[in-house]
Design an enzyme around this catalytic site. Sequence first.
Site, PDB file in Angstrom:
ATOM      1  CB  SER A  71      -0.937  -0.020   1.215  1.00  0.00           C
ATOM      2  OG  SER A  71      -1.816   1.074   1.189  1.00  0.00           O
ATOM      3  CE1 TYR A 114      -0.593   4.301  -6.092  1.00  0.00           C
ATOM      4  CE2 TYR A 114      -0.297   5.936  -4.355  1.00  0.00           C
ATOM      5  CZ  TYR A 114       0.104   4.774  -4.993  1.00  0.00           C
ATOM      6  OH  TYR A 114       1.193   4.090  -4.523  1.00  0.00           O
ATOM      7  CE  LYS A 161      -1.126   1.352  -3.996  1.00  0.00           C
ATOM      8  NZ  LYS A 161      -0.719  -0.047  -4.250  1.00  0.00           N
TER       9      LYS A 161
END
Length: 225
Positions: A127, A144, A148
């Site tokens: 992550s 993004y 994560k």
Amino acid sequence: MKNIILTGTSSGIGYALALQFANAGHQVLAISRKTPKILIEHPNVSCLAIDLSDEKQLDKVTHFISSTWKHVDALIHNAGSLILKPFEELTQADFEKVYQINVFAVANLTRICLPYLQKGSHVVTISSMGGIQGSLKFAGLAAYSSSKGAVITLSELLAEEYKEKGISFNVLALGAVQTEMLEEAFPGYQAPIQASEMADYIYNFTLTGNKYFNGKVLQVSSTNP
């Protein structure tokens, strides 16, 4: 020696990590859309050219494991997709593109590997500090960073769901690492950690981290983020 499945092996951390495992004598299944020649030629590496956003292509993984390995000791979700745009310019298609790789592929590949994971197996999801609550965020990474964050919760849930089977699920939330993806997104930005250095950390964590952790998120960053 262990059987290791690793995604995102065309460059950066994944490429360095695949070589490190293979050179140490482990068997590696390297999954990426493009495969470097050195991995194809390595005797301990098997390569599958797969677009992780296409769930049907993951059938190749099932066929490989069932016909070759029979079991998986470690699964490392390293592949990632990043779009840098102001939030007001992000479309649903942009979000879907990022989530297909960063979230859906993680879930799909894990589900495929579950019948072959056994007591002592370790699933490691890469992550980002951008997915950690309270950390400094880069503007423009709404898709993004939120993706994560999603895989962090997914890993925590899976650790609980499969703890009785002895399968460990952990997350490494990385800070900035000097990779091609970082260079493309932020030209000129210099990260304090090289891809090979981070690969070394992930290598050791994959092999030994499940002795100490399960369902945990470790922040691997010397900076904020």
